[in-house]
Each structure stands twice: as C-alpha cells, then as structure tokens.
Write a protein that holds these residues in place. Structure first.
Motif, PDB file in Angstrom:
ATOM      1  N   LYS A  28      -7.415   3.936   9.279  1.00 26.17           N
ATOM      2  CA  LYS A  28      -6.132   2.951   9.099  1.00 26.17           C
ATOM      3  C   LYS A  28      -5.993   2.236   8.208  1.00 26.17           C
ATOM      4  CE  LYS A  28      -3.019   1.955  11.628  1.00 26.17           C
ATOM      5  NZ  LYS A  28      -1.848   1.846  13.060  1.00 26.17           N
ATOM      6  N   ALA A  29      -5.296   2.242   7.047  1.00 26.96           N
ATOM      7  CA  ALA A  29      -5.403   1.632   6.381  1.00 26.96           C
ATOM      8  C   ALA A  29      -3.811   0.804   6.379  1.00 26.96           C
ATOM      9  CB  ALA A  29      -5.642   1.189   4.791  1.00 26.96           C
ATOM     10  N   LEU A  30      -3.390  -0.713   6.070  1.00 26.48           N
ATOM     11  CA  LEU A  30      -2.384  -1.681   6.067  1.00 26.48           C
ATOM     12  C   LEU A  30      -2.779  -2.738   4.855  1.00 26.48           C
ATOM     13  CD1 LEU A  30      -2.680  -2.447   9.950  1.00 26.48           C
ATOM     14  CD2 LEU A  30      -0.800  -0.540   8.949  1.00 26.48           C
ATOM     15  N   LYS A  31      -1.497  -3.507   4.967  1.00 27.16           N
ATOM     16  CA  LYS A  31      -2.167  -4.714   3.966  1.00 27.16           C
ATOM     17  C   LYS A  31      -1.294  -6.154   4.307  1.00 27.16           C
ATOM     18  CE  LYS A  31      -0.190  -2.622   0.480  1.00 27.16           C
ATOM     19  NZ  LYS A  31       0.224  -2.988  -0.603  1.00 27.16           N
ATOM     20  N   LEU A  32      -1.621  -7.099   4.198  1.00 29.00           N
ATOM     21  CA  LEU A  32      -1.713  -8.153   4.558  1.00 29.00           C
ATOM     22  C   LEU A  32      -2.047  -9.165   2.761  1.00 29.00           C
ATOM     23  CD1 LEU A  32      -1.106 -10.289   7.247  1.00 29.00           C
ATOM     24  CD2 LEU A  32      -3.717 -10.693   6.862  1.00 29.00           C
ATOM     25  N   LYS A  33      -0.550 -10.017   3.093  1.00 27.71           N
ATOM     26  CA  LYS A  33      -0.659 -10.322   2.210  1.00 27.71           C
ATOM     27  C   LYS A  33      -1.558 -11.822   2.434  1.00 27.71           C
ATOM     28  CE  LYS A  33       4.395  -9.921   0.483  1.00 27.71           C
ATOM     29  NZ  LYS A  33       4.818  -9.268   1.282  1.00 27.71           N
ATOM     30  N   LYS A  34      -1.941 -12.551   1.726  1.00 27.35           N
ATOM     31  CA  LYS A  34      -2.820 -13.623   1.848  1.00 27.35           C
ATOM     32  C   LYS A  34      -2.464 -14.834   2.337  1.00 27.35           C
ATOM     33  CE  LYS A  34      -6.668 -12.405  -1.683  1.00 27.35           C
ATOM     34  NZ  LYS A  34      -7.528 -12.959  -2.632  1.00 27.35           N
ATOM     35  N   GLU A  53      -3.420  -9.955  -2.132  1.00 32.74           N
ATOM     36  CA  GLU A  53      -2.890  -8.988  -0.544  1.00 32.74           C
ATOM     37  C   GLU A  53      -4.725  -9.227  -0.280  1.00 32.74           C
ATOM     38  OE1 GLU A  53       0.797  -6.647  -0.456  1.00 32.74           O
ATOM     39  OE2 GLU A  53      -0.797  -5.873  -2.098  1.00 32.74           O
ATOM     40  N   TYR A  54      -4.338  -8.891   0.853  1.00 40.98           N
ATOM     41  CA  TYR A  54      -5.945  -7.823   1.611  1.00 40.98           C
ATOM     42  C   TYR A  54      -5.660  -6.434   1.888  1.00 40.98           C
ATOM     43  CZ  TYR A  54      -7.745 -12.495   2.772  1.00 40.98           C
ATOM     44  OH  TYR A  54      -8.670 -13.515   2.121  1.00 40.98           O
ATOM     45  N   LEU A  55      -6.312  -5.335   2.139  1.00 39.98           N
ATOM     46  CA  LEU A  55      -6.089  -4.772   1.952  1.00 39.98           C
ATOM     47  C   LEU A  55      -6.683  -4.536   3.387  1.00 39.98           C
ATOM     48  CD1 LEU A  55      -5.234  -1.292   1.484  1.00 39.98           C
ATOM     49  CD2 LEU A  55      -7.674  -1.411   0.537  1.00 39.98           C
ATOM     50  N   VAL A  56      -6.197  -4.138   5.338  1.00 35.78           N
ATOM     51  CA  VAL A  56      -6.787  -4.177   6.551  1.00 35.78           C
ATOM     52  C   VAL A  56      -7.179  -2.875   6.553  1.00 35.78           C
ATOM     53  CG1 VAL A  56      -6.564  -4.825   8.190  1.00 35.78           C
ATOM     54  CG2 VAL A  56      -5.623  -6.332   6.646  1.00 35.78           C
ATOM     55  N   GLU A  60       3.380  -1.262   5.820  1.00 32.04           N
ATOM     56  CA  GLU A  60       1.287   0.299   6.063  1.00 32.04           C
ATOM     57  C   GLU A  60       2.077   1.105   4.756  1.00 32.04           C
ATOM     58  OE1 GLU A  60       1.985   1.810  10.427  1.00 32.04           O
ATOM     59  OE2 GLU A  60       3.192   0.197  11.291  1.00 32.04           O
ATOM     60  N   GLU A  61       2.810  -0.040   3.708  1.00 30.05           N
ATOM     61  CA  GLU A  61       3.364   1.234   3.118  1.00 30.05           C
ATOM     62  C   GLU A  61       1.897   0.746   1.645  1.00 30.05           C
ATOM     63  OE1 GLU A  61       6.248   2.844   2.193  1.00 30.05           O
ATOM     64  OE2 GLU A  61       6.029   2.073   4.598  1.00 30.05           O
ATOM     65  N   ILE A  62       0.700   2.094   1.429  1.00 27.21           N
ATOM     66  CA  ILE A  62       0.060   1.701   0.469  1.00 27.21           C
ATOM     67  C   ILE A  62       0.314   2.648  -0.693  1.00 27.21           C
ATOM     68  CG2 ILE A  62      -2.775   2.462   0.530  1.00 27.21           C
ATOM     69  CD1 ILE A  62      -2.489   0.861   2.751  1.00 27.21           C
ATOM     70  N   ASP A  63      -0.001   2.370  -1.979  1.00 30.60           N
ATOM     71  CA  ASP A  63       0.995   3.089  -2.640  1.00 30.60           C
ATOM     72  C   ASP A  63      -0.391   3.638  -4.149  1.00 30.60           C
ATOM     73  OD1 ASP A  63       0.627   1.071  -3.857  1.00 30.60           O
ATOM     74  OD2 ASP A  63       2.331   0.841  -4.128  1.00 30.60           O
ATOM     75  N   ALA A  64      -0.605   3.976  -4.719  1.00 34.29           N
ATOM     76  CA  ALA A  64      -1.421   5.072  -5.930  1.00 34.29           C
ATOM     77  C   ALA A  64      -1.840   3.165  -6.600  1.00 34.29           C
ATOM     78  CB  ALA A  64      -1.169   5.777  -6.778  1.00 34.29           C
ATOM     79  N   GLN A  65      -0.986   2.852  -6.742  1.00 34.84           N
ATOM     80  CA  GLN A  65      -1.196   1.208  -7.353  1.00 34.84           C
ATOM     81  C   GLN A  65      -3.151   0.750  -6.606  1.00 34.84           C
ATOM     82  OE1 GLN A  65       1.639  -1.450  -7.831  1.00 34.84           O
ATOM     83  NE2 GLN A  65       1.821  -1.176 -10.298  1.00 34.84           N
ATOM     84  N   ASP A  66      -2.485   0.560  -5.075  1.00 31.99           N
ATOM     85  CA  ASP A  66      -3.738  -0.064  -4.243  1.00 31.99           C
ATOM     86  C   ASP A  66      -5.096   0.604  -4.379  1.00 31.99           C
ATOM     87  OD1 ASP A  66      -1.514  -1.636  -3.247  1.00 31.99           O
ATOM     88  OD2 ASP A  66      -0.783   0.030  -2.107  1.00 31.99           O
ATOM     89  N   LEU A  67      -4.913   2.424  -4.436  1.00 26.51           N
ATOM     90  CA  LEU A  67      -6.045   2.467  -5.140  1.00 26.51           C
ATOM     91  C   LEU A  67      -6.815   2.115  -5.997  1.00 26.51           C
ATOM     92  CD1 LEU A  67      -8.027   4.969  -3.929  1.00 26.51           C
ATOM     93  CD2 LEU A  67      -6.921   6.393  -5.359  1.00 26.51           C
TER      94      LEU A  67
END
Lengths: 341, 300, 289
Positions: A2-8, A158-161, A181-188
C-alpha cells in the motif's frame, strides 16, 4: 503493498507519535559523519545522512554482548531486555544488508539472539540520492520491495510512504490523520522522475555479471599480494560492512572464578588468528589469503549460494579504509582497470 | 572441576609512573573480589605487610628496568615466581624512557642529559622491558593498563590457563564505538598498528592513538608510515610517535623502518637473534657487563 | 540483563548455542597426550535417544574456558554414550584433561554432514587412517562392523608413528582377528622391536588390497595432512572415483551451525556442508586443503 502520502512538514509530528510504539532510533550527526542514535528529540534526526559509521547490524548483533551466564557448570541464557523499537531512516542498501543477515541468522539454526532483537524492531526505510561512494545500483540494492515495515520515499514536498507489513500498517495508524491515502497520476509521474534522478546520480557503476568466474580466474593473481602489502589488517572494513557477520566467543570469568559470561564479539577475517586452530595451524596465515577470503565472500561465494553478491553497495568500506582497499577498487582491479591501490 | 587453591600473588613496580598498580588499586568496586580471588603476599603500594622471600604463583611487575639494582630484584622475583606477568607499557616495551633505544650509545646519551655524575644510589642503565632479561609469561600492555583486561588475565592465570588478549588493532574497537576516524581526519593516529584492548580509549575522546598497547602481531608499520607520509607528516614525527611507547617492541621488529642500523660490529660473533641490534651495540660497552641475554625462539 | 529463560539441563534447548549437560562417565589415556572420553547426557532417556551419524562432530563447552569442535568417535549403533578421542593441544583441551570422571561438561550437537551412509550402503569400503584421524573414522568403522551385512568388502588400513602411539591399539588387535574384514596395521618406527605387523608408511599396505571393485568402493581417509596426497594417489591408482573418495577436514569453529563464519571455504561452511568432503569437492573448491 500500500502507498500513502505524508507532508514533509508533518514528519517530526509523525516521528513523535512513533514513540508510542517503542524507542525511536535514527541517524544523527557524529562529527562530520553520522551514527544511529536514540532520537529523544526527533529534530535531531539527520535526514541528509547517507551512511552511518556502523550499519544497522549493530542493533541486531551488537559488537559485543553476552550469550550466557555460567555458574560452575550450568549455563543460563543472558538475553538483554530488548524493548520494542523503531529504526527510522534505513536506506535501501541497508535494508538489503539486513535481509542478507536474515538469511544467515534466521534460516538454518535460527540465532535466538538475533531473532529476538529483530522481532522487537520496526524498520522504516528512507529514500536517498547517492553520492560518489554509493554503488548500490551495481549490486541491485538501490531499491527495496520488502524487508521494511514502512518506507519513506521523498517526493517534492511530500513523502510517498510504502507500507510493507501489517506492523507497518499499525504504525501508520498511530497517527493516521497525518496521512493522505489519495494517490494520483501526478504522484506516479513525480515518483518516476525521482527514480530517474536517483539512478542518474550513481558515479560508481559496475557490471557484476560473471563476478564468480572473474574471481575464480583471479585466484592466483598478484593482486592479492599487492593489496596485502598495503592492507593494515585493522578489520575496519568488516566492522562497517552491513553483511559481515563473523564473530568470536570468549568466556570471561568473574573475579569469584566460579561464574562468568560467555561473550560474543565481532570478528574479522582480516584478523591474523581468524583461521588459527588449537595446535597452532593457521589455515589463513597470509594476509593476502585473508583479503581474498573477504572478497570471495562478497563477490563470489554469496553469488554462488544465493544468486546475489553479499555487497550491498553502501560505500562504507570506501568511506572507511585508510589505505583505499575497498570493494570498488577490488572490482576495478579484478576487471583489469587501473587502480589507486 | 578441579579445586584450585588460592594463588599466591605479588605486585611489584620498577621504573614507571606507578599508574598500572594504581589502576588496580583504583578498582574500588572489585578490590575486595580481587583480594578474595588471590592471596596477595606483596603489594607495597597497598600495604606495608610484604613477604618478599616467598614463592609466588603469579608476580605482576610494572615498570622498566633502568638500574642494576632493579635488575637484581627482577631476577629474584623471577626465581621465586611460577608465572611472571609484565603489566603496563614500561614493563612490556620499555616505556617512553626507552624511546631512544638503539639511537647510538646510551652512555653518550646519558651524559648529554646529566653530564658527568657520580652514581650514589643505584647504577643506571638503558631502559629495557622485563623480557630483555627474564622470561615473561604474559604481557598486559597499556599506559595505564585497562582494568577489564587485567581482570581477564588475572582470572585466566588464577585458573592456570593461558591468557589470550585481543589480537585486533585499536581500529576494530574504535569502529565498535563508532568514532570518527581520526586518521581520515588527518591526524597522526597509530590505531591500525596498535594492539586493541583499550576500548579505543583515546579516540573515544577525540585524541589519536599513541600506540601505548604496543604493535599488533601483524602490524603493517611500513604501510602505516607511507600512509602518514601521504598525509604530510614528516618521517621524524612519525618515527618519534611510533617509538614513544613502542620502545623495544618497535625496535626489535621494525628497526629498519625506524632508521636504526642493524649491522653488528665488525669481527664480533653474531648474536643468536637478528633482533639484537640494540643489545649488540650495547654489549661492547663495559657498563653492560650484565649484557642482556639473547633469547632465541621469541614469540611476538 | 534480565530474563533467565532457560537453564542448561538434560534436554536440548531451543537455543542452539545452549550446551547440554553431560557427564564424563569414563576417561582413559590412549597415549601420553591423547585421552579417550566417554560422555553421557545426564538424563538417561535423553542419552538413549541421542542420534547422530558417523563423521559428525559435537561442540564441547567448558564453562569459563570456551567451546571447541570434536569429532565423535563412537557409533550411533551403540546408543547411550558419546565417545571422543582428544589430543591435548590447546587451552580447552588442556583444561578438559583436568576434568575427572563424573564431572559435568557442556556438549551440543551433533553437527556437520557426516558420512553419506545412505550412499555408502551396499558398497565396498576402504578406510585409511593415520594418527589422530582415528577420531572420526572409528565411528564409521564401528558402524560398519555393527551393520556388516549392509556393506560389501571391507578394508581398514591403520598407520601410526610407533606402536605406543597407535590409538585404540587393543581394539584394533581384536578387530584384526575378525574374518569379515581385512584390517592391516603399520607403524613408521618400532623402538620396541616387538611389533608383529607391518613396518613402514600406510601406503605400503595398498598392495595387500585384493578384490576391491573400485567403481563400487567408497574410500575414506583421515590423518595428518602429509598423508592425504599419497593416500589419495593410491585411491586413484586403484580406480576409485573421485566423488567416492571421502575425507574429513578441520577448521576453526565457534558455533558449529554456520553463524560465526570462521570455517567458511568459498561458498560453503565446513560446519554445515562438511566436515566430510569428497576428493572432487577438494578439486573444484579451491582452498579446501
């Protein structure tokens, strides 16, 4: 996974919440270098640290610890009280190093001392941009797909976690509000870009295919003696290597002479007495033979046995050896290139 | 297990600062245990109740030999002790007072410092470690010694077992302690060629190793010297540092690297061991009537 | 330190490093510096269930002294007892020699691959032993004698420097009397001039080997290093395949279970993948001998 994001900006807050799981450890500045230390103040964490003086193996097989206490002829296990702890900031190479130690210590005849410490420890990875001593891309240990509970990948602000285990999931839930928990195409896109950037920064790139054959053909090479003339046999290369696992045991008596401890401490094949047996025969008396053993283990034997080198490309030997004998120089020399040694 | 009677032990000091015996006396937490483990028959620094005519199981001797009188006492201790242990750098290697060993004639050096003097108390001589004169069964080096290494040796000896001290250079323990490498920071550190066992005492405090534990069995002094020269230290600085605590151990093993001429005087029969440049040079002097015996089969 | 989970006792521990308490039930001097030890787990039930293979070794632990590997000299076909044949050479053996009958020592194991009995069964066997090499090979020898019908022709060649230095001399004299094997003894020198058998090196005995089917033979050798070259040459002359020539090797070991690293040779650990190796292993793995 699973991948999540965390603001630095939320990192410190999250690190703080990890303390409710256990002791928090991470890289901190030690002079001009870095070392893993207890993070009482989370702001002491050195996020820029590339390599610590000692690899994380020190947490699982400390340089020196007691295996048993004995009293007359009875032995009692001397387990240190291992508290739950979180190791934050392991780079992919070090996680690979741990996975190699896992194979050695947890597979046949599991080592209870290692196991106990390993089970009590959560591993949180952190991505890195290599410097001129990193060679993890050559050893294919520059990325991780397992071996961690959480892995933080820097991604702009951000950190991708990555969540790598159910314990990792628990750790996220310690402060779920901080995560997105929102991962989008930009993150990729950002992630792919970041990978390209990382891969382009490796200065040390070696093709290690066929290394066992090259080692085999170099068995009688003069190289080993040339290296031995320079080698100080100080053993520092073994101490700092994330996958060197040799140890000695020594019984140390209390002054009462009736009880004592069976102590286990790191050893190195650079030690002259490494292969000395009772009666005085030394199977590896010559320094050249011992150096050859070291590099056979890193670049040949492990590949034969496990299909990968036991060098994880962390660059610690490059950073440590005062006379410039290290895995990169040896690979260069073995491949017939001009070297500084 | 076999019952072992308490070993009879004596502690003695010759030329040195007394720091090794003091280290033992300073072990306040363990002192009672030491006194329980062994029967101390002589320890002048601790008690005036000395029995210096008795047979001993173990004699611990600190300091180097610098007078004829000391030499006689040492021989006496040796004669009545089953095991003789050299403790500290002076007893093991000669100490800083042996730093000029092999640099020309000792009498000349002596006169240069003291002028013409009449010896009233004792007749001085070149500083040598104990093993120059008597058989030494075990060396516990250090300036001063490390108490844990001393305890380890004491318990092994008390049980009649051989003592194997660490064979690693200081660098190994220095890494265990995760110190920054001082050599890489450009300091004149002797860690790679110096025996460990001190728990990298000096580097832990940011000070480079001065070599007080003596050279390791495998010390690659040639490589250390060229490494230091690359770091722009002069030969003189490097050699002085190596000799400061390395004393006789350095001279015996690395005379050529230290710039000490090893040729024997012409016409003189060769001494048993090639390591004798120092002794050979001295033996021709009349003051050295008690010439250090050349030992064969030395294991270093 | 906290937590005293287990105490070494009669049963093997979950901790593979934990020595098991065993009692020295008998000790006797084989020569001036080689002693025979009979050892048994304190618990009799455990003693009877002890299982191992000829060629395996145990780690012997003396509290306050250390731990060292020793070949097992007894055979699993005679359960209840472990036997060792130990030369006094170092710190641990020096101390072990001070241990009297009835004292307790720590033992753990068995470790190592041992002889490939499953492959050897049905074959002719040729055992060549020199000096202390008898320590591991006596186990195999007794095992074969106890399972004599499972093996083909059986030759034992034993060499020692002098009659006094021949380990288990009496035992071998008895074995020599048996008619289900050919046991040939030799000594390099005989100061007593009383030695009734061959005088000379062990390779002198090879011409006496008759009717061995080389392809169907397993040959084993253990002895002082100088022996190997000459004896292996004789094996090859007989036509015994390289992978059926077996030898047991010695290395420094601190764990016996592939952790401490000291016995590493190339990609193998002597303690896990040895100590029994074939001559083919020796040829293709550099560094083995």
């Amino acid at each position: 996974m699973k991948a999540l994001k965390l603001k630095k900006e939320d990192l410190y807050a999250y690190l703080e919440s990890l303390k409710s799981y256990g002791e928090l450890w991470g890289p901190v500045k030690r002079g001009e270098r870095y070392a893993y230390a207890r993070l009482v103040n989370v702001r002491e964490v050195a996020l820029q640290a590339l390599r610590t003086i000692l690899p994380p193996k020190k947490f699982f097989v400390p340089p020196r610890f007691n295996m048993f206490r004995y009293s007359e002829d009875r032995y009692t296990e001397a387990f240190e009280d291992v508290k739950p702890r979180v190791l934050f900031g392991l780079h992919p190479c070090d996680i690979h190093g741990l996975m190699i130690l896992d194979e050695l210590f947890l597979e046949r005849f599991p080592d209870p001392y290692y196991k106990k410490r390993r089970e009590a420890t959560a591993i949180i990875g952190l991505s890195c941009i290599p410097d001129d001593k990193c060679m993890a891309r050559s050893t294919n240990t520059h990325a991780v797909e397992g071996g961690f509970d959480l892995a933080f990948n820097e991604l702009g602000e951000e950190y991708l976690v990555w969540v790598g285990s159910s314990l990792g999931d628990d750790l996220v839930r310690l402060n779920l509000d901080l995560f997105n928990e929102e991962i989008d195409a930009q993150d990729l896109q950002k992630y792919l870009e970041w990978r390209r950037k990382r891969d382009s920064r490796y200065k040390l790139n070696f093709d290690l295919t066929g290394m066992p054959d090259i080692m085999e053909l170099s068995w009688d090479s003069d190289l080993w003696q040339e290296l031995a003339d320079k080698c100080l046999a100080c053993g520092a290369c073994s101490m700092v290597c994330p996958t060197c696992n040799c140890y000695n045991i020594r019984d140390v008596s209390d002054l009462s002479l009736e009880s004592g401890v069976r102590e286990r401490h790191w050893d190195s094949c650079m030690n002259k007495e490494y292969a000395l047996v009772a009666g005085g025969h030394n199977f590896r008396e010559a320094r050249a033979e011992r150096l050859k053993l070291y590099y056979t283990h890193k670049l040949k034997a492990f590949i034969t046995e496990y299909g990968k080198p036991s060098c994880v490309g962390c660059g610690r030997c490059i950073d440590t050896c005062p006379v410039n004998i290290n895995v990169a120089e040896v690979i260069r020399a073995l491949k017939g290139q001009e070297v500084k040694v | 297990m076999a019952e072992i009677p308490k070993p009879k032990v004596g502690f003695y000091g010759f030329t040195g600062c007394g720091g090794d015996l003091l280290t033992i006396l300073h072990c306040e937490d363990e002192l009672l245990d030491i006194f329980n483990a062994v029967d101390i028959r002589s320890f002048l620094m601790a008690s005036s109740d000395v029995h210096d005519d008795e047979e001993l199981d173990i004699a611990f001797v600190e300091g180097s030999i610098t007078t004829d009188h000391q030499l006689e006492s040492l021989k006496g201790i040796r004669k009545r002790s089953k095991v003789l242990v050299a403790i500290g750098s002076c007893a093991c290697f000669g100490g800083p007072q042996a730093a000029r060993l092999g640099y020309g004639d000792w009498e000349e050096r002596f006169k240069k410092v003291y002028g013409e003097v009449k010896h009233t108390v004792a007749r001085p001589r070149e500083s040598y470690p104990l093993d120059e004169y008597v058989k030494v069964d075990c060396c516990i080096p250090g300036c001063p010694i490390d108490k844990h290494q001393f305890f380890f040796a004491l318990t092994r000896l008390a049980k009649g077992m051989p003592v194997e001290l660490t064979t690693f250079p200081v660098c190994a323990e220095c890494k265990w302690n995760e110190n920054e490498c001082l050599l890489l920071k450009g300091e004149l550190c002797l860690g790679p060629v110096t025996a460990g066992g001190c728990n990298s005492r000096c580097p832990n405090h940011g000070l480079p190793c001065i070599g007080c534990w003596g050279p390791t069995k495998e010390a690659n002094v040639a490589s250390e010297i060229s490494l230091l020269k690359e770091r722009n230290f002069s030969s003189e600085e490097i050699i002085n540092k190596l000799r400061l605590f390395g004393g006789a151990a350095m001279v015996r093993r690395f005379a050529d690297l230290l710039g000490i001429k090893t040729e024997e005087p012409a016409g003189k029969p060769r001494q048993k061991k090639a390591r004798k440049p120092v002794a050979a040079g001295k033996a021709k002097k009349k003051t050295a009537s008690k010439s250090p015996k050349a030992k064969s089969g030395r294991k270093r | 330190m906290t937590g005293n989970s287990q105490i070494a006792a009669s049963a093997p521990s979950a901790n593979p490093f934990m020595p098991e308490q065993m009692r020295i039930v008998r000790r006797s001097d084989l020569t001036s510096d080689v002693r025979f030890f009979q050892v048994r787990p304190v618990d009799m039930e455990r003693a009877l269930s002890l299982d191992y293979k000829p060629g395996q070794f145990m780690m012997v632990s003396l509290a306050g002294v250390g731990e060292s590997p020793f070949s097992i000299s007894s055979t699993p076909s005679r359960p209840g007892m472990l036997e060792f044949c130990i030369r006094k050479v170092g710190r641990l053996t020096g101390e072990l020699f001070k241990y009297k009958e009835n004292s307790i020592i720590g033992v753990r194991g068995p470790y190592g691959n041992g002889f490939p009995l499953e492959k050897m069964i049905g074959h002719d066997i040729l055992i060549v032993v020199g000096g202390l090499g008898v320590a591991p090979l006596r186990s195999l020898l007794l095992y074969i004698l106890d399972n004599r019908d499972k093996f083909g022709k059986f030759y034992v060649l034993l060499g020692a420097r002098t009659p006094a230095e021949m380990l288990f001399r009496k035992e071998f004299f008895e074995i020599k009397e048996r008619d289900d094997l050919e046991c040939l003894l030799t000594v390099d020198n005989d100061p007593t001039s009383q030695w009734p058998f061959n005088k000379g090196v062990v390779t002198d005995l090879f011409p006496k080997i008759k009717e061995l089917d080389p392809d169907n033979t397993f040959a084993t050798i253990c002895g002082p290093p100088v022996m190997y070259k000459f004896v292996v040459a004789e094996f090859l002359k007989l036509g015994i395949p390289k992978h059926q020539i077996l030898m047991t090797l010695e290395r420094r070991m601190h764990c016996g279970i592939g952790k401490c690293g000291h016995c590493a040779i190339g990609s193998i650990y002597t303690c896990l993948d040895g100590p029994v190796f074939s001559y083919w292993d020796v040829l293709h793995m550099k560094d083995l001998i």
